[in-house]
Design an enzyme around this catalytic site. Sequence first.
Site, PDB file in Angstrom:
ATOM      1  N   THR A  23       0.867  -1.180   0.000  1.00 42.58           N
ATOM      2  CA  THR A  23       0.000   0.000   0.000  1.00 42.58           C
ATOM      3  C   THR A  23       0.899   1.224   0.000  1.00 42.58           C
ATOM      4  OG1 THR A  23      -1.819  -1.081   1.143  1.00 42.58           O
ATOM      5  CG2 THR A  23      -1.724   1.278   1.334  1.00 42.58           C
ATOM      6  N   CYS A  29      -4.845   6.795   7.210  1.00 43.93           N
ATOM      7  CA  CYS A  29      -5.367   5.429   7.087  1.00 43.93           C
ATOM      8  C   CYS A  29      -4.421   4.421   7.736  1.00 43.93           C
ATOM      9  CB  CYS A  29      -5.553   5.067   5.618  1.00 43.93           C
ATOM     10  SG  CYS A  29      -6.809   6.036   4.781  1.00 43.93           S
ATOM     11  N   HIS A  46      -6.759  -1.810   3.861  1.00 42.91           N
ATOM     12  CA  HIS A  46      -6.416  -0.380   3.940  1.00 42.91           C
ATOM     13  C   HIS A  46      -7.623   0.333   4.561  1.00 42.91           C
ATOM     14  CE1 HIS A  46      -4.796   3.306   1.463  1.00 42.91           C
ATOM     15  NE2 HIS A  46      -5.395   3.706   2.548  1.00 42.91           N
TER      16      HIS A  46
END
Lengths: 163, 208
Positions: A23, A29, A46
């Site tokens: 990611t 996040c 995520h």
Amino acid sequence: MAQPIHVGMADLVVSRHPATLITLGLGSCIGLVIFDQVSKTAGMVHIMLPDSREAHNIPKPGKFADTAVPFLLDELYKLGAIKAQLRAKMAGGAQMFAMPGKSDNAIFAVGNRNIEATTKMLSVAGIRLMSSDTGGSKGRSVEFSTETLKFTVKTLGTGTKEI
Amino acid sequence: MDYNAKFTNIHMDAIREVGNIGTGNAATALSRLLERVVNMDVPVAEMVPIYDVATHYGSPEMSVCAVLVRTEGEFSCSLIFMIDEEKAAIMTDLIIPMDISGMDEAARMQIRDSAIAEQGNIILGAFLNALSKITGWTLPTTTPAVARDMLGSIMDLVASMFGVIGESAMLVKTSLHIKDVDEELAGTVIMIPDPGSLECLLAKLGVL
């Protein structure tokens, strides 16, 4: 080496060994990975927000901490993962902008709320959080390899670490 | 209800016009500060699925410098001025009245952070002044906050702001081009109305 799988915002990906899950540019996040230490089956999600009860609908279970964790576990069990062998690692939850006198502002503190909610959900599910790199003010790119079971966290300026 | 479906072409035009007036004023203010010509592009107002926000303006790992101010009250909105990290150094050095190349890295960063915060403040403050004039609203602003980080990480926060109420984000983006410098120098102003605030703005403009 398997082709790395990109886990986009609110995406949830599970895979059997071998796999590399990445990611890029996590801010507030959370990048959460749960893996089976023995079979090396792993999943990454995520997470964007802490609590689905604030939302009108839940189009993607990966979007909220409280829906992401149970859903990720279900997907892992479907691939034969065994609960006692599951461990978690996570990174993210930064506060990108320091707002003077506004640290309690719900939206700017969303990183912290994400960390708290994710940690709580793991504890409720009885999954041990092995290591984490959370909070602070810098964004992170993360990569998990089922080969090494290491979570590599890259931060601009301060370099790379493994957790 | 789908947040998307609520906005028609007339609404989008009105929002774009707000971006136009705001950024126009911002360009003028920046031009005065830098004593250089500043051109602006036509603003783009669009609804972006929140899941695409992080990659919408470029590679998520691109290194950028962002200044954020917020206004809260009758109309709540965040404004971000964003520029490539390398370009930020060129832009800040235009207003730093001394040669800082001999200083150590930490001291340079501190001076540049302060300069970019001020530039961002002037640009975004001018935007809000224009908005205040057309709406009659008082728009108090926060002091500017600076982040130097990955584009994706900064836009991550924007996605979360909208994610609370829906699946898409209203983004109004305009590029500012600074002329009379050796290198191509361009920054971006992004207006991010708080979820729910757009309706107030559209009603005020008489199109809702």
